[in-house]
Design an enzyme around this catalytic site. Sequence first.
Site, PDB file in Angstrom:
ATOM      1  N   HIS A 167       0.834  -1.206   0.000  1.00  0.00           N
ATOM      2  CA  HIS A 167       0.000   0.000   0.000  1.00  0.00           C
ATOM      3  C   HIS A 167       0.870   1.258   0.000  1.00  0.00           C
ATOM      4  O   HIS A 167       0.640   2.192  -0.780  1.00  0.00           O
ATOM      5  CB  HIS A 167      -0.901  -0.039   1.234  1.00  0.00           C
ATOM      6  CG  HIS A 167      -1.948   1.017   1.249  1.00  0.00           C
ATOM      7  ND1 HIS A 167      -2.748   1.234   2.360  1.00  0.00           N
ATOM      8  CD2 HIS A 167      -2.350   1.938   0.344  1.00  0.00           C
ATOM      9  CE1 HIS A 167      -3.588   2.219   2.122  1.00  0.00           C
ATOM     10  NE2 HIS A 167      -3.365   2.677   0.898  1.00  0.00           N
ATOM     11  N   GLU A 170       2.615   1.626  -3.323  1.00  0.00           N
ATOM     12  CA  GLU A 170       1.671   2.062  -4.357  1.00  0.00           C
ATOM     13  C   GLU A 170       1.436   3.572  -4.287  1.00  0.00           C
ATOM     14  O   GLU A 170       1.314   4.252  -5.306  1.00  0.00           O
ATOM     15  CB  GLU A 170       0.366   1.286  -4.198  1.00  0.00           C
ATOM     16  CG  GLU A 170      -0.745   1.702  -5.148  1.00  0.00           C
ATOM     17  CD  GLU A 170      -1.937   2.197  -4.395  1.00  0.00           C
ATOM     18  OE1 GLU A 170      -2.338   3.343  -4.635  1.00  0.00           O
ATOM     19  OE2 GLU A 170      -2.469   1.447  -3.547  1.00  0.00           O
ATOM     20  N   HIS A 171       1.394   4.131  -3.084  1.00  0.00           N
ATOM     21  CA  HIS A 171       1.344   5.581  -2.934  1.00  0.00           C
ATOM     22  C   HIS A 171       2.626   6.224  -3.452  1.00  0.00           C
ATOM     23  O   HIS A 171       2.595   7.235  -4.169  1.00  0.00           O
ATOM     24  CB  HIS A 171       1.229   5.948  -1.451  1.00  0.00           C
ATOM     25  CG  HIS A 171      -0.165   5.965  -0.925  1.00  0.00           C
ATOM     26  ND1 HIS A 171      -0.763   7.116  -0.481  1.00  0.00           N
ATOM     27  CD2 HIS A 171      -1.075   4.984  -0.750  1.00  0.00           C
ATOM     28  CE1 HIS A 171      -1.986   6.838  -0.044  1.00  0.00           C
ATOM     29  NE2 HIS A 171      -2.185   5.547  -0.197  1.00  0.00           N
ATOM     30  N   GLU A 245       4.510   9.320   2.767  1.00  0.00           N
ATOM     31  CA  GLU A 245       3.430   8.430   2.341  1.00  0.00           C
ATOM     32  C   GLU A 245       3.197   7.283   3.314  1.00  0.00           C
ATOM     33  O   GLU A 245       2.076   6.791   3.434  1.00  0.00           O
ATOM     34  CB  GLU A 245       3.716   7.886   0.946  1.00  0.00           C
ATOM     35  CG  GLU A 245       3.846   8.947  -0.127  1.00  0.00           C
ATOM     36  CD  GLU A 245       2.583   9.770  -0.279  1.00  0.00           C
ATOM     37  OE1 GLU A 245       1.478   9.184  -0.219  1.00  0.00           O
ATOM     38  OE2 GLU A 245       2.692  10.995  -0.459  1.00  0.00           O
TER      39      GLU A 245
END
Length: 971
Positions: A167, A170-171, A245
């Site tokens: 996650h 991916e950011h 992030e």
Amino acid sequence: MERTALLRSLSCSSLACNKFLFSAPKHSRSFLSKSSTVSAAGRYHRRLIPNRSLIRRNNWRSLSVASSHSSLRFTYSNKNFSSLSPRAVASPTQPSPDIAGVEDEVAEKLGFEKVSEEFIGECKSKAVLFKHKKTGAEVMSVSNDDENKVFGIVFRTPPKDSTGIPHILEHSVLCGSRKYPLKEPFVELLKGSLHTFLNAFTYPDRTCYPVASTNAKDFYNLVDVYLDAVFFPKCIEDFQTFQQEGWHYELNDTSEDITYKGVVFNEMKGVYSQPDNLLGRTAQQALFPDNTYGVDSGGDPQVIPKLTYEEFKEFHRKYYHPSNARIWFYGDDDPIERLRILSEYLDMFDASTAPDESKVEPQKLFSEPVRFVEKYPVGEGGDLKKKHMVCLNWLLSDKPLDLQTELTLGFLDHLMLGTPASPLRKVLLESGLGDAIIGGGVEDELLQPQFSIGLKGVSEDDIPKVEELIMSSLKKLAEEGFDTDAVEASMNTIEFSLRENNTGSFPRGLSLMLRSIGKWIYDMDPFEPLKYEKPLMILKARIAEEGSKAVFSPLIEKFILNNPHCVTIEMQPDPEKASRDEAAEKEILNKVKASMTEEDLAELARATQELKLKQETPDPPEALRSVPSLSLHDIPKEPIRVPTEVGDINGVKVLQHDLFTNDVLYTDVVFDMSSLKRELLPLVPLFCQSLLEMGTKDLSFVQLNQLIGRKTGGISVYPFTSSIQGKEDPCSHIIVRGKSMAGCADDLFNLINCVIQEVQFTDQQRFKQFVSQSKARMESRLRGSGHGIAAARMDAKLNVSGWISEQMGGVSYLEFLQGLEERVDNDWAGISSSLEEIRKSLLSREGCLINMTADGKNLSNTEKLVSKFLDLLPSNSVVERASWSARLPSNNEAIVIPTQVNYVGKAANLYDGGYQLNGSAYVISKHISNTWLWDRVRVSGGAYGGFCNFDTHSGAIGAIFAGKHLLFPLL
């Protein structure tokens, strides 16, 4: 990011299948949440059968941005009845001569070999599977005449823990790259792209990066930015991007307390505040204790701070490699150009061992059932007696199922749970043991399929009764089978949905990609999920020859009743859990600070300021110029116009749109709501639901449901309200929407008439169920869609239309429902009378409007049916307009809810200040969203998003953001 327009209506009910050919992920990379994780509590279903949006667990959990012209109001509505209608026309089975291809020698020169090629009649496309010879990267090139071009690159990314690496990565990869070295190329694309989809999302075992555009130049710009981002991101060299992030310690002054900050950390705080999400995650991890699904790819807030930068970089090195990639192209662009663009990137790599390292190992089946009891946070002072949740979950197989079995299981799932009349759904809701259904039914988007069903709003003493009811109901279905009419209705419903392939504003090519990737990612045939004709024909033949009981009962017995791999999850309300979790986090941070020297603290404070300075420093002009953009010459000067013919039938205005619809007739019957008394407004959503879920004098609601499923493409009823520019009084209507094959148009109008005129408001217990379900839905919305609640409250303070919508779907509506529960028992006659009064004031030829879409021939043939339908409507000679001149008090307010994140909004009316509408407000609202709010609230503030929206109808402009901390500077 997915920009979903915020509708001005509240859809209350639909007899459609309400199961998309796709489903939305749990955390999509929208403006509020730049990315998405998809888990048990919210994930795509890749089965051929469209998903049930009424009971699914996969709702959008991040906050979507409204288009610049839409209202501030949000809805939780479900009026996407993109399914249903029998005997649709089959797609052609031969390829169109206009579809371009790629010669083998051309592919060879570009470094690819053609593995296989097929024409997929179901989507009228030529699909070619290529393999990059040097790296082994696989490419699906799907060519057709769809101008909405789609690209996607997907990596298999199985995590080994719940630190949220997939996650966070991916950011982070979209925060600058080799060719585009600015801080946020993603945001720059938002400013100047014509994209129809721009997003990214993370599943439990894969990460997807899709884009779509109807403009070829824009499309290839997006493709290039995304390819450079995933293969050459700056984040693997920039520790501050990981901090921003993912997570970091923040200390503004050495005398202050240390806090956690990070976009994903804050986002997952919100996710872990929602009981349904906690249930879903607990169920997934309990079902798969021994493989990658036993951890949370999105990240557990208690575990995320354990992630190191070195682990983060290694994860990218290992899995973000062409050898581990599946790449998808779809649309009317040049298939040779697709390979040329890819070869420029893929040729820079050699083959790797990533495909072997990323394989997902199957979970072995249990020898006996297990049970877990978990706590979830609730607010203090509430009634906890009926706040328990219980869900039974089965892992259906120790290996992937074949397509035929999956299709049959999907039909079984729809038979059991797909409509209000479905037997398992009906018996659970009518039991009175709980308020609403939880569990997603059959879910097969992961390696192994699952089945989940349960109830929330259950008292602790009734939990065993719920479990027994589920098991006994399943046994009864296995023993007795399904009603013939129910089987026919489900067959027609699903077959129409598959053939229509109506994905709404969601790009059709992306829907097909997500369906294909569900098998392709596990090294299975990517073509098979796109082809339903043969398995559908086989299933229909089996049912005709053997009977439905012989087809479906063995599946219930094998996969559920006789399956020991069953996990029961009980969720108990705990008003002290949130404070305990907060105290535990604070204790950890206090220990961290206590372990630091004065020099360490000074360095942390310096690093905090350094990160903030970087976040607030604009990108240099040369970096901004690197992002590709369009010129005015690239943008069509003329808008796409929908053909509209305005006519009159029996004194009623009729709008007709002559478009090719593959023999489907789409119809809206619109009634004026302006004569309704204001005290009756909160009853309107329940009135709409009652029309579709109560019976008539001659038909039970089950029979009515089945008849609609057999004869039409679905009927839904919902209120619509909007401000009118320059006027105080709003536009307000009840819309009855339906669709069918053109040959069944007579049935469609007869059934619409039956629904609006013949349904009887006499079933007190069913209505009480509606109230309980609505209250449970609204309580869930308070936690999961706080941005929507805030937007609705602000709109209700600014204009009458907003006040009406808030009465039917905001905090005021929840308060109304809480009082209505008791009224149903004490004053049912009065409520029933009010429902009839609503019908009497609404249903009239005066103020009615008919809106139809089909081809010209079918529109002409339908006119006599419309005339017949209108003749049956009552005529109210005098319609008095009700006085709705109301707004919520224009004071500031705070609403306290048990969640770990806060939603903050501020709004005003530009028209009240003298603003005259022109293009400036559109530009300003988008600029605020994509610059100031993004930079200050999301990037610097650590919130997981924010946006600004302008409503041209009312003049309302507002900004909302979501994050862990409340006191952000706003406007």
